[in-house]
Design a protein around this motif. Structure first.
Motif, mmCIF file in Angstrom:
data_model
loop_
_atom_site.group_PDB
_atom_site.id
_atom_site.type_symbol
_atom_site.label_atom_id
_atom_site.label_comp_id
_atom_site.label_asym_id
_atom_site.label_seq_id
_atom_site.Cartn_x
_atom_site.Cartn_y
_atom_site.Cartn_z
ATOM 1 N N GLY A 226 0.802 -1.224 0.000
ATOM 2 C CA GLY A 226 0.000 0.000 0.000
ATOM 3 C C GLY A 226 0.826 1.259 0.000
ATOM 4 N N ALA A 227 1.900 1.274 -0.802
ATOM 5 C CA ALA A 227 2.750 2.456 -0.873
ATOM 6 C C ALA A 227 3.305 2.597 -2.279
ATOM 7 C CB ALA A 227 3.901 2.361 0.123
ATOM 8 N N PRO A 228 3.355 3.814 -2.830
ATOM 9 C CA PRO A 228 3.983 4.003 -4.140
ATOM 10 C C PRO A 228 5.419 3.500 -4.119
ATOM 11 C CG PRO A 228 2.802 5.990 -3.471
ATOM 12 C CD PRO A 228 2.833 5.083 -2.274
ATOM 13 N N ILE A 229 5.903 3.044 -5.254
ATOM 14 C CA ILE A 229 7.240 2.469 -5.325
ATOM 15 C C ILE A 229 8.295 3.445 -4.815
ATOM 16 C CG2 ILE A 229 7.470 3.156 -7.756
ATOM 17 C CD1 ILE A 229 9.046 0.051 -6.062
ATOM 18 N N VAL A 230 8.110 4.737 -5.035
ATOM 19 C CA VAL A 230 9.137 5.701 -4.632
ATOM 20 C C VAL A 230 9.193 5.880 -3.116
ATOM 21 C CG1 VAL A 230 9.111 6.926 -6.823
ATOM 22 C CG2 VAL A 230 7.574 7.662 -4.992
ATOM 23 N N LEU A 231 8.169 5.444 -2.413
ATOM 24 C CA LEU A 231 8.204 5.440 -0.945
ATOM 25 C C LEU A 231 8.614 4.075 -0.423
ATOM 26 C CD1 LEU A 231 4.998 7.479 0.014
ATOM 27 C CD2 LEU A 231 7.336 8.289 -0.345
ATOM 28 N N HIS A 232 8.173 3.027 -1.090
ATOM 29 C CA HIS A 232 8.486 1.672 -0.648
ATOM 30 C C HIS A 232 9.955 1.328 -0.886
ATOM 31 C CE1 HIS A 232 7.841 -2.573 0.178
ATOM 32 N NE2 HIS A 232 8.425 -2.870 -0.971
ATOM 33 N N ASP A 233 10.494 1.772 -2.004
ATOM 34 C CA ASP A 233 11.874 1.443 -2.379
ATOM 35 C C ASP A 233 12.531 2.692 -2.956
ATOM 36 O OD1 ASP A 233 14.146 -0.116 -2.907
ATOM 37 O OD2 ASP A 233 13.420 -0.685 -4.900
ATOM 38 N N PRO A 234 12.746 3.722 -2.120
ATOM 39 C CA PRO A 234 13.174 5.031 -2.634
ATOM 40 C C PRO A 234 14.515 5.029 -3.346
ATOM 41 C CG PRO A 234 13.275 4.965 -0.231
ATOM 42 C CD PRO A 234 12.539 3.742 -0.657
ATOM 43 N N ALA A 235 15.391 4.103 -2.977
ATOM 44 C CA ALA A 235 16.711 4.068 -3.621
ATOM 45 C C ALA A 235 16.777 3.086 -4.779
ATOM 46 C CB ALA A 235 17.782 3.712 -2.586
ATOM 47 N N GLY A 236 15.658 2.444 -5.097
ATOM 48 C CA GLY A 236 15.634 1.421 -6.144
ATOM 49 C C GLY A 236 15.647 1.988 -7.547
ATOM 50 N N GLY A 237 15.914 1.104 -8.496
ATOM 51 C CA GLY A 237 16.008 1.520 -9.891
ATOM 52 C C GLY A 237 14.705 2.029 -10.459
ATOM 53 N N ALA A 238 13.579 1.392 -10.137
ATOM 54 C CA ALA A 238 12.298 1.839 -10.674
ATOM 55 C C ALA A 238 11.940 3.229 -10.142
ATOM 56 C CB ALA A 238 11.194 0.839 -10.341
ATOM 57 N N SER A 239 12.304 3.499 -8.902
ATOM 58 C CA SER A 239 12.051 4.831 -8.345
ATOM 59 C C SER A 239 12.857 5.884 -9.098
ATOM 60 C CB SER A 239 12.402 4.861 -6.858
ATOM 61 O OG SER A 239 11.539 4.010 -6.124
ATOM 62 N N ALA A 240 14.105 5.562 -9.396
ATOM 63 C CA ALA A 240 14.925 6.486 -10.194
ATOM 64 C C ALA A 240 14.315 6.691 -11.573
ATOM 65 C CB ALA A 240 16.345 5.942 -10.313
ATOM 66 N N ASP A 241 13.771 5.618 -12.157
ATOM 67 C CA ASP A 241 13.146 5.726 -13.475
ATOM 68 C C ASP A 241 11.939 6.659 -13.426
ATOM 69 O OD1 ASP A 241 15.015 3.866 -14.347
ATOM 70 O OD2 ASP A 241 13.628 2.170 -14.174
ATOM 71 N N TYR A 242 11.125 6.517 -12.387
ATOM 72 C CA TYR A 242 9.948 7.383 -12.285
ATOM 73 C C TYR A 242 10.336 8.840 -12.034
ATOM 74 C CZ TYR A 242 6.263 3.898 -12.702
ATOM 75 O OH TYR A 242 5.392 2.953 -13.193
ATOM 76 N N ARG A 243 11.417 9.052 -11.324
ATOM 77 C CA ARG A 243 11.884 10.428 -11.152
ATOM 78 C C ARG A 243 12.324 11.010 -12.496
ATOM 79 N NH1 ARG A 243 11.740 11.424 -5.904
ATOM 80 N NH2 ARG A 243 11.875 9.635 -4.486
ATOM 81 N N ALA A 244 12.895 10.163 -13.349
ATOM 82 C CA ALA A 244 13.263 10.618 -14.695
ATOM 83 C C ALA A 244 12.020 10.951 -15.516
ATOM 84 C CB ALA A 244 14.102 9.546 -15.387
ATOM 85 N N VAL A 245 10.947 10.178 -15.329
ATOM 86 C CA VAL A 245 9.694 10.470 -16.033
ATOM 87 C C VAL A 245 9.153 11.837 -15.609
ATOM 88 C CG1 VAL A 245 7.280 9.778 -16.315
ATOM 89 C CG2 VAL A 245 9.092 8.047 -16.397
ATOM 90 N N VAL A 246 9.168 12.102 -14.312
ATOM 91 C CA VAL A 246 8.683 13.405 -13.831
ATOM 92 C C VAL A 246 9.533 14.528 -14.404
ATOM 93 C CG1 VAL A 246 8.422 14.863 -11.788
ATOM 94 C CG2 VAL A 246 7.586 12.508 -11.745
ATOM 95 N N ALA A 247 10.853 14.358 -14.384
ATOM 96 C CA ALA A 247 11.738 15.398 -14.930
ATOM 97 C C ALA A 247 11.470 15.629 -16.416
ATOM 98 C CB ALA A 247 13.197 15.002 -14.704
ATOM 99 N N TRP A 248 11.226 14.539 -17.154
ATOM 100 C CA TRP A 248 10.909 14.642 -18.586
ATOM 101 C C TRP A 248 9.621 15.425 -18.795
ATOM 102 C CZ3 TRP A 248 6.979 11.183 -20.823
ATOM 103 C CH2 TRP A 248 6.862 11.285 -22.211
ATOM 104 N N LEU A 249 8.595 15.161 -17.991
ATOM 105 C CA LEU A 249 7.330 15.885 -18.121
ATOM 106 C C LEU A 249 7.467 17.336 -17.666
ATOM 107 C CD1 LEU A 249 4.906 13.078 -16.905
ATOM 108 C CD2 LEU A 249 5.087 13.987 -19.237
ATOM 109 N N GLN A 250 8.331 17.587 -16.709
ATOM 110 C CA GLN A 250 8.577 18.969 -16.289
ATOM 111 C C GLN A 250 9.334 19.739 -17.367
ATOM 112 O OE1 GLN A 250 10.390 17.997 -12.502
ATOM 113 N NE2 GLN A 250 8.553 18.597 -11.370
ATOM 114 N N ASP A 251 10.303 19.099 -17.988
ATOM 115 C CA ASP A 251 11.046 19.751 -19.076
ATOM 116 C C ASP A 251 10.112 20.091 -20.240
ATOM 117 O OD1 ASP A 251 13.401 19.572 -17.671
ATOM 118 O OD2 ASP A 251 14.153 17.819 -18.743
ATOM 119 N N ALA A 252 9.079 19.249 -20.433
ATOM 120 C CA ALA A 252 8.118 19.476 -21.510
ATOM 121 C C ALA A 252 7.022 20.458 -21.107
ATOM 122 C CB ALA A 252 7.482 18.142 -21.928
#
Length: 259
Positions: A226-252
């Motif tokens: 019951g937790a988003p991946i970025v809270l459940h596994d903040p240092a994990g690879g998928a969390s880093a990937d989602y942070r890249a998605v947010v940055a990509w959408l912010q750049d756009a």
């Protein structure tokens, strides 16, 4: 102006709800006021945000049928900065009723007018139906997700054509902003087919193709907790990937920058 981003796909289990939950958590961390609207009767993003939809007093369906106001139905979540309009199985019945009401596809847009939030993320069922159209009518932007398989990738153009039809008929400001590949095998671990599909997506969609989110067991594990991946596994690879998605959408200029 509030950004209203609908996250859609033409098939279930493509990563919509994981993406909605992860983006909401990251934006909340960045100081944004976020509302997640769950339009899927399975209530997956509701679960991911730590809310038991079966116990929710009011749902998205109640708002669509005007039984309660948006503010009456919104719930706080355990995720900082994130509120939720939850869903459970009753949403399917509400959508059936909504289909018989004049202007039903406009109800979510009207409910969200003037909302006190920086970003609204709308999670929809994995199919093109009334819920998806209702979400697109309400949105400023639409994002789709796909797994790197031929079947899933073929649904991208269906989403794009539906978004174009909704823009023409109801919402001329609606913008299709891109595609996020989810559950992508790292390196050569997925075999040639996965690599060919990813290459085909890059060739076909170019800058509309966003950062890929890797395949990992930590994503379904985070749902079980019951937790988003970025809270459940903040240092994990998928969390880093989602942070890249947010940055990509912010750049756009789709999502607002961190406060």
């Amino acid at each position: 102006m509030t950004t209203i981003l609908t996250i859609n796909s033409a098939a279930g289990s493509a990563g919509k709800s994981a993406t909605a939950a992860a983006l909401a958590a990251i934006l909340g961390e960045q100081g944004q006021r976020v509302v997640v609207v769950d339009l899927d009767a399975q209530g997956t993003v509701t679960d991911w945000l730590g809310v038991d939809g079966t116990t929710a007093t009011h749902t998205t369906g109640d708002v669509l049928l005007r039984r309660v106001s948006l503010n009456e139905a919104l719930m706080d979540t355990q995720v900082p900065g994130v509120r939720l309009l939850p869903a459970n199985r009753s949403v399917d019945e509400s959508l059936v009723r909504l289909a018989n009401e004049t202007g039903g596809e406009q109800r979510l847009r009207l409910a969200l007018a003037g909302i006190d939030a920086d970003v609204v993320l709308i999670d929809t069922p994995g199919a093109i139906g009334l819920a998806a159209v209702t979400a697109l009518v309400a949105a400023t932007h639409v994002l789709t997700v796909t797994m790197p398989t031929l079947k899933e990738a073929r649904g991208i153009d269906e989403i794009r054509s539906t978004a174009a039809a909704v823009a023409e008929a109801y919402n001329p400001g609606l913008a299709f902003v891109g595609i996020v590949p989810c559950a992508v095998p790292l390196g050569n671990s997925g075999g040639r087919l996965y690599a060919d599909v990813m290459a085909g997506l890059a060739d076909t969609y170019g800058p509309l193709l966003g950062p890929a989110v890797r395949r990992t067991t930590r994503v379904p594990e985070s749902h079980a907790h019951g937790a988003p991946i970025v809270l459940h596994d903040p240092a994990g690879g998928a969390s880093a990937d989602y942070r890249a998605v947010v940055a990509w959408l912010q750049d756009a200029k789709v999502l607002p920058q961190a406060r």
